[in-house]
Design a protein around this motif. Sequence first.
Motif, PDB file in Angstrom:
ATOM      1  N   LEU A 270       0.844  -1.204   0.000  1.00 14.34           N
ATOM      2  CA  LEU A 270       0.000   0.000   0.000  1.00 14.34           C
ATOM      3  C   LEU A 270       0.875   1.249   0.000  1.00 14.34           C
ATOM      4  N   GLY A 271       0.484   2.237  -0.778  1.00 14.50           N
ATOM      5  CA  GLY A 271       1.262   3.468  -0.889  1.00 14.50           C
ATOM      6  C   GLY A 271       1.970   3.494  -2.226  1.00 14.50           C
ATOM      7  N   ALA A 272       2.355   4.671  -2.666  1.00 15.90           N
ATOM      8  CA  ALA A 272       2.959   4.780  -4.002  1.00 15.90           C
ATOM      9  C   ALA A 272       4.004   5.885  -4.040  1.00 15.90           C
ATOM     10  N   PRO A 273       5.102   5.643  -4.824  1.00 18.26           N
ATOM     11  CA  PRO A 273       6.038   6.741  -5.049  1.00 18.26           C
ATOM     12  C   PRO A 273       5.395   7.747  -6.003  1.00 18.26           C
ATOM     13  N   VAL A 274       5.736   8.979  -5.974  1.00 15.11           N
ATOM     14  CA  VAL A 274       6.516   9.669  -4.979  1.00 15.11           C
ATOM     15  C   VAL A 274       5.648  10.669  -4.200  1.00 15.11           C
ATOM     16  N   TYR A 275       4.484  11.014  -4.797  1.00 18.55           N
ATOM     17  CA  TYR A 275       3.596  11.955  -4.101  1.00 18.55           C
ATOM     18  C   TYR A 275       2.413  11.249  -3.447  1.00 18.55           C
ATOM     19  N   GLY A 276       2.454   9.932  -3.485  1.00 19.60           N
ATOM     20  CA  GLY A 276       1.369   9.180  -2.846  1.00 19.60           C
ATOM     21  C   GLY A 276       1.916   8.287  -1.758  1.00 19.60           C
ATOM     22  N   LYS A 277       3.033   8.721  -1.146  1.00 25.05           N
ATOM     23  CA  LYS A 277       3.653   7.899  -0.099  1.00 25.05           C
ATOM     24  C   LYS A 277       2.685   7.691   1.063  1.00 25.05           C
ATOM     25  N   LEU A 278       2.648   6.457   1.528  1.00 27.96           N
ATOM     26  CA  LEU A 278       1.742   6.125   2.628  1.00 27.96           C
ATOM     27  C   LEU A 278       2.087   6.927   3.881  1.00 27.96           C
ATOM     28  N   ASP A 279       3.391   7.049   4.173  1.00 25.94           N
ATOM     29  CA  ASP A 279       3.769   7.799   5.384  1.00 25.94           C
ATOM     30  C   ASP A 279       3.411   9.280   5.262  1.00 25.94           C
ATOM     31  N   ALA A 280       3.561   9.832   4.054  1.00 23.74           N
ATOM     32  CA  ALA A 280       3.214  11.247   3.857  1.00 23.74           C
ATOM     33  C   ALA A 280       1.705  11.448   4.045  1.00 23.74           C
TER      34      ALA A 280
ATOM     35  N   LEU B 105      -0.318   9.527   5.829  1.00 24.95           N
ATOM     36  CA  LEU B 105      -0.645   9.342   7.247  1.00 24.95           C
ATOM     37  C   LEU B 105      -0.324  10.607   8.035  1.00 24.95           C
ATOM     38  N   ALA B 106       0.841  11.192   7.739  1.00 21.51           N
ATOM     39  CA  ALA B 106       1.240  12.407   8.451  1.00 21.51           C
ATOM     40  C   ALA B 106       0.230  13.525   8.197  1.00 21.51           C
ATOM     41  N   ALA B 107      -0.184  13.680   6.947  1.00 23.76           N
ATOM     42  CA  ALA B 107      -1.154  14.745   6.619  1.00 23.76           C
ATOM     43  C   ALA B 107      -2.487  14.487   7.321  1.00 23.76           C
ATOM     44  N   ALA B 108      -2.901  13.219   7.346  1.00 19.62           N
ATOM     45  CA  ALA B 108      -4.196  12.880   7.955  1.00 19.62           C
ATOM     46  C   ALA B 108      -4.176  13.159   9.454  1.00 19.62           C
TER      47      ALA B 108
ATOM     48  N   GLY C  47       2.613  17.655  15.843  1.00 22.24           N
ATOM     49  CA  GLY C  47       3.745  16.853  15.388  1.00 22.24           C
ATOM     50  C   GLY C  47       3.316  15.433  15.098  1.00 22.24           C
ATOM     51  N   VAL C  48       3.947  14.813  14.079  1.00 20.37           N
ATOM     52  CA  VAL C  48       3.658  13.411  13.724  1.00 20.37           C
ATOM     53  C   VAL C  48       4.978  12.684  13.508  1.00 20.37           C
ATOM     54  N   GLU C  49       5.050  11.457  13.974  1.00 18.23           N
ATOM     55  CA  GLU C  49       6.221  10.615  13.741  1.00 18.23           C
ATOM     56  C   GLU C  49       5.760   9.269  13.175  1.00 18.23           C
ATOM     57  N   ILE C  50       6.565   8.698  12.293  1.00 18.00           N
ATOM     58  CA  ILE C  50       6.301   7.340  11.805  1.00 18.00           C
ATOM     59  C   ILE C  50       7.480   6.482  12.265  1.00 18.00           C
ATOM     60  N   GLY C  51       7.206   5.300  12.816  1.00 18.87           N
ATOM     61  CA  GLY C  51       8.281   4.437  13.302  1.00 18.87           C
ATOM     62  C   GLY C  51       9.090   5.144  14.373  1.00 18.87           C
ATOM     63  N   ASP C  52      10.404   5.094  14.258  1.00 20.46           N
ATOM     64  CA  ASP C  52      11.238   5.746  15.272  1.00 20.46           C
ATOM     65  C   ASP C  52      11.194   7.267  15.187  1.00 20.46           C
ATOM     66  N   GLY C  53      10.705   7.795  14.089  1.00 22.98           N
ATOM     67  CA  GLY C  53      10.480   9.232  13.959  1.00 22.98           C
ATOM     68  C   GLY C  53      11.716  10.051  14.251  1.00 22.98           C
TER      69      GLY C  53
ATOM     70  N   VAL D  98      -6.090   7.042  10.612  1.00 15.79           N
ATOM     71  CA  VAL D  98      -5.190   6.002  10.073  1.00 15.79           C
ATOM     72  C   VAL D  98      -6.016   4.997   9.257  1.00 15.79           C
ATOM     73  N   ALA D  99      -7.176   4.605   9.768  1.00 12.28           N
ATOM     74  CA  ALA D  99      -8.031   3.655   9.043  1.00 12.28           C
ATOM     75  C   ALA D  99      -8.480   4.239   7.700  1.00 12.28           C
ATOM     76  N   CYS D 100      -8.813   5.513   7.676  1.00  9.41           N
ATOM     77  CA  CYS D 100      -9.266   6.144   6.419  1.00  9.41           C
ATOM     78  C   CYS D 100      -8.136   6.151   5.384  1.00  9.41           C
ATOM     79  N   VAL D 101      -6.917   6.471   5.810  1.00  9.13           N
ATOM     80  CA  VAL D 101      -5.778   6.487   4.879  1.00  9.13           C
ATOM     81  C   VAL D 101      -5.531   5.080   4.346  1.00  9.13           C
ATOM     82  N   LEU D 102      -5.599   4.087   5.214  1.00 14.29           N
ATOM     83  CA  LEU D 102      -5.321   2.708   4.788  1.00 14.29           C
ATOM     84  C   LEU D 102      -6.410   2.202   3.828  1.00 14.29           C
ATOM     85  N   ALA D 103      -7.659   2.544   4.102  1.00 12.21           N
ATOM     86  CA  ALA D 103      -8.741   2.132   3.192  1.00 12.21           C
ATOM     87  C   ALA D 103      -8.548   2.784   1.825  1.00 12.21           C
TER      88      ALA D 103
END
Length: 372
Positions: free
Chosen positions: A223-233, A235-238, A247-253, A346-351
């Motif tokens: 799930l997620g796509a390069p380069v402007y559809g990154k899943l982490d990007a 999630l951070a926006a959501a 502030g938002v962190e993914i993983g160790d952030g 997070v659920a909305c982004v993943l769906a």
Amino acid sequence: MSFNTFGRLFRFTSFGESHGAAIGCVVDGCPPRIPLTAEEIQVHLDKRRPGQSRFTTQRQEPDAVKILSGVFADEATGRQVTTGTPIMLMIENIDQRSKDYSAIKDKYRPGHAGYTYDVKYGIHDYRGGGRASARETAVRVAAGSVARKVVPGLTVRGALVQMGPHQVDRSRWDWNEVERNPFFCPDPVQAKFFEDYLDGVRKSGSSIGAVIEVVAEGVPPGLGAPVYGKLDADLAAALMSINAVKGVEIGDGFASAELSGEDNADEMRMGNEGKPVFLSNHAGGILGGISTGQPIVARFAVKPTSSILTPRKTVDRYGNDTEIVTKGRHDPCVGIRAVPIGEAMVACVLADHYLMHRAQVGEGTAWPFEKR
Ligand SMILES: Cc1cc2nc3c(=O)[nH]c(=O)nc-3n(C[C@H](O)[C@H](O)[C@H](O)COP(=O)(O)O)c2cc1C
């Protein structure tokens, strides 16, 4: 140009203000034949509902959701399912107390959105924060409970991991504990401490910030796509779109800045099921903007509520210096009710990404390759 719509393929458009008649949303793009009842949505809304303990705002809102469209009885099973058409969800506002706000209607609460709404639009509904109120986040939770059902096998759970400077002890982490205390805290010892701590904050008319962690398990790889559809990007926006999030962190952030390349490497081995196993998860389940199949881990920080009893310097709508004290019903720590809201986003982004992945490459993954 307005921006009240979230998502690409799984999308919702929300409406409503804190002291208006109702809030709600239209969820568009939800696939057909997914079992869905108002009761299932209500379970999640009840977690965010105000007035459930002395540690959240005392506004009494039942937050009873109605599904006004987009569902029908499945002939084969008799169950209510989605039809693939727009799902309208509505929640009435019951317990508005607009007079609480008359004393501050012309004054800007430092830290709140009144000033910027006026600068931009020249008008704003000041009652309860209007559209900037956390009332709107009930709608996100409702949409999120539909989103959870779109990705098969998905579990999204959140927990409060820090209040003020006080963090949980991760060696005591127990997901069951999250359901047992009024803070959604996974550490029973720290949850007990938070009772006295937040009572002190509340009684002094002050407020405090917090950190929330959301973990999504059962996320398919890809799930997620390069380069402007990154899943982490996304999630951070959501998460950043939630009120009070700074502030938002993914993983160790931010902590990954202190790691060496060796320590940060999530080493891989082939597992017994013919699938690779990662020996750690510093990346938080996302590499190159694409999910690895590991749990996705996101954290977000919320600032302290701006509605406090201590007088603060401010200006009014007419350009005068003045002072403000905010009485009424407020959350001393918005981080508590932000837990189910973070889960929902997070659920909305993943769906959304699940449907986009399916649209572009179909189900499953391309890996592993045949040896050439
Ligand atoms: C669950 C939740 C509850 C909130 N409750 C309050 C509150 O009682 N009083 C208040 O001033 N702000 C509250 N806020 C924060 C404001 O909605 C937010 O600070 C305001 O809209 C300004 O937007 P910003 O902080 O995102 O810049 C709450 C936020 C959340 C997520």
